[in-house]
Enzyme design. Structure first.
Site, PDB file in Angstrom:
ATOM      1  N   ARG A 262     -25.497   9.843 -15.050  1.00 29.35           N
ATOM      2  CA  ARG A 262     -24.519  10.761 -15.711  1.00 29.35           C
ATOM      3  C   ARG A 262     -25.568  11.557 -17.001  1.00 29.35           C
ATOM      4  O   ARG A 262     -26.157  11.108 -17.583  1.00 29.35           O
ATOM      5  CB  ARG A 262     -23.577  10.211 -16.492  1.00 29.35           C
ATOM      6  CG  ARG A 262     -22.607   9.480 -15.281  1.00 29.35           C
ATOM      7  CD  ARG A 262     -21.615   8.607 -15.781  1.00 29.35           C
ATOM      8  NE  ARG A 262     -20.643   8.087 -14.662  1.00 29.35           N
ATOM      9  CZ  ARG A 262     -19.750   7.201 -14.751  1.00 29.35           C
ATOM     10  NH1 ARG A 262     -19.181   7.341 -15.933  1.00 29.35           N
ATOM     11  NH2 ARG A 262     -19.194   6.883 -13.734  1.00 29.35           N
ATOM     12  N   GLU A 349     -13.424   1.357 -23.072  1.00 31.59           N
ATOM     13  CA  GLU A 349     -13.457   1.600 -21.947  1.00 31.59           C
ATOM     14  C   GLU A 349     -14.525   0.565 -20.923  1.00 31.59           C
ATOM     15  O   GLU A 349     -15.798   0.897 -21.144  1.00 31.59           O
ATOM     16  CB  GLU A 349     -13.490   2.759 -21.142  1.00 31.59           C
ATOM     17  CG  GLU A 349     -13.302   2.833 -19.543  1.00 31.59           C
ATOM     18  CD  GLU A 349     -13.396   4.155 -19.108  1.00 31.59           C
ATOM     19  OE1 GLU A 349     -13.118   5.225 -19.639  1.00 31.59           O
ATOM     20  OE2 GLU A 349     -13.878   4.309 -18.007  1.00 31.59           O
TER      21      GLU A 349
END
Length: 436
Positions: A262, A349
RNA sequence: GGAGGCGUCGCCUAGUCCGGUCUAUGGCGCCCGCCUGCUAAGCGGGUUUGGGGCUACAACCCCAUCGAGGGUUCAAAUCCCUCCGCCUCCGCCA
């Protein structure tokens, strides 16, 4: 891509969904308009085309002067057909583009609103109280250095910021987590997969990642139409593309390991230290193909397997129901499991599971063949219907390591290994700082 | 990286040279029915997918679909171009 029938028959459902996402409903009107234009274009084209075919047959049978006369007539028709076909193609492209611009219709239960409007479904376990235990917790960066597990300096030297080396016990820890996750998945009936993390444009497009923000978070290979995936959801969604699956083979559950890349564009300044947010990490992802009817229930099961895994790691976490505006285009509902990170004093998360219904399979052309439901004729051949896809993280290695190190650290910098993980580390009960 | 071959409606396959009767052949498998104590065999029919029209989301009619896209032509499975995939050989190599 949504079901065109919903657009045609119940456009208000889509409008309502857009409102819940805090997005404009203009896309609906654009698509409806495009649909009308397209259907008109198809009719006029097909009419002329049928006439042309009839002429073609006459030409084939005729000869001499008669043939020449027919050729002269049909030439004009041919030009018209060509024109109408071009118009038809153009209208079809506009229709497809306008359809693709519509995000999936969110679930009824999905909370309305944006990023901050998530709903906490439950909290599992209690965050450790280090004050009560009488010592200041170290962050994962320091723990990783003490253990000789994470080498950030050399990661930056070799690859740049947001890169790292896992070394020694750190490398062992990754393999242990991967194996723990893979074993759990296999026991639950998943097929284990090692997926390619470099894919062609079609696969990346099919999952919808290129549309969202123009794919600015995605690495592309210079000079080749190839992309590094941000998750193995991409290769796994494309895995059965252009296939008709036997309905009896559903659900098909895959546990896929792959590196994930990413760019983290637009996240400057966020999580700049450590391995919370990196350009590359490894992940074991659950990916399921099932029926539309079973999708919601499967979503709960995926969440269950995520919780089972976090339970094995003895982490404190909460489950949140992500609000409509914070969902990706393909999801109708998303649950995140957020683990408590002691030195940040908040939940972060760790895993995420999404129900994408038939949004991805329509783009990627994956369908299922089921026994016919239409009792009237009972034609015995079965019927073809769309299938649903769902995905869920079993373990994203870097963040799992962060939570694990920080949560189970001891005053001396050693790490208690949860019982379930011990067999995967040769029975080790504690990870010890080097030289200690 | 170099040279060559191939891609037809589940599987195999005819057709491609010489464009039109291909609304794509035949076999296997599968589905429906018939027939014979049962089964097997046999006989008859059906069997790509997507879209449009009309509708009961039926039947029916139409259009597209021979790996994908473009071109030539009145007309393309068939001729030309680009791309994708598979196979064989050579080179290189984990």
């Amino acid at each position: 891509m949504i079901d065109p029938r919903i657009l045609r028959d119940e456009p208000d459902r889509i409008r309502a969904s857009q409102a819940k996402r805090g997005a404009s409903a203009d896309v609906v009107d654009r698509a409806l308009e495009a649909d009308a234009v397209r259907r008109a274009a198809i009719s006029t084209f097909e009419e002329k085309r049928a006439a042309q075919k009839v002429f073609g047959k006459q030409v084939a049978q005729a000869s001499g002067e008669e043939k020449q006369a027919l050729l002269a007539q049909v030439k004009e028709l041919s030009a018209q057909v060509k024109e109408l076909e071009a118009a038809q193609t153009a209208s079809d492209e506009e229709w497809t583009a306008s359809l693709k611009a519509i995000p999936n219709v969110v679930a009824e239960q999905t909370p309305p609103g944006g990023e901050d409007d998530f709903v906490v479904l439950e909290e599992v376990g209690t965050p450790r109280d280090f004050a009560a235990e009488g010592f200041e917790p170290r962050d994962h960066i320091e723990l990783g250095r003490m253990l000789g597990a994470i080498d950030l300096e050399r990661g930056a030297k070799v690859s740049g910021s947001r890169f790292y080396f896992l070394t020694g016990i750190g490398a062992q820890l990754e393999l242990a987590l991967v194996n723990l996750a893979m074993d759990q998945a296999r026991t639950a009936g998943f097929t284990q997969v090692i997926a390619p993390s470099l894919v062609r444009r079609e696969a990346m497009e099919g999952t919808g990642y290129l549309d969202q923000g123009g794919g600015e978070d995605i690495y592309r290979i210079e000079g080749e139409e190839m992309y590094l995936v941000g998750t193995s959801e991409v290769p796994m969604a494309a895995y059965h593309s252009k296939e008709i699956l036997d309905g009896a083979s559903l659900p098909r559950r895959y546990a896929s390991f792959s590196p994930c890349f990413r760019k983290e564009a637009g996240s400057h300044g966020k999580d700049t230290k450590g391995i919370i947010r990196v350009h590359w990490f490894d992940k074991v992802e659950m990916f399921v193909y099932t029926t539309l009817e079973d999708a919601a229930a499967e979503h709960e099961r995926l969440l269950g397997w995520e919780k089972e895994f976090l339970g094995k790691l003895e982490l404190a976490y909460r489950v949140v129901d992500i609000a409509a505006g914070d969902l990706g285009a393909s999801a109708i509902r998303k649950f995140d499991c957020e683990a408590w990170i002691p030195t940040q004093g908040k939940y972060r998360e760790l895993t995420s599971t999404s129900n994408c219904t038939d949004f991805q399979t329509r783009r990627l052309d994956t369908r299922g063949r089921f026994p016919a439901t239409g009792s009237a004729t009972g034609s015995g051949q079965g019927e073809i219907r769309p299938v649903a896809t769902l995905n869920g993280t079993l373990t994203a290695i870097t963040r799992t390591i962060v939570a694990l190190l920080e949560t189970h650290q001891q005053a001396d910098g050693s790490i208690r290994v949860p019982a379930a993980l011990q067999p995967y580390l040769g029975g080790l009960e504690f990870l010890k700082p080097i030289g200690a």
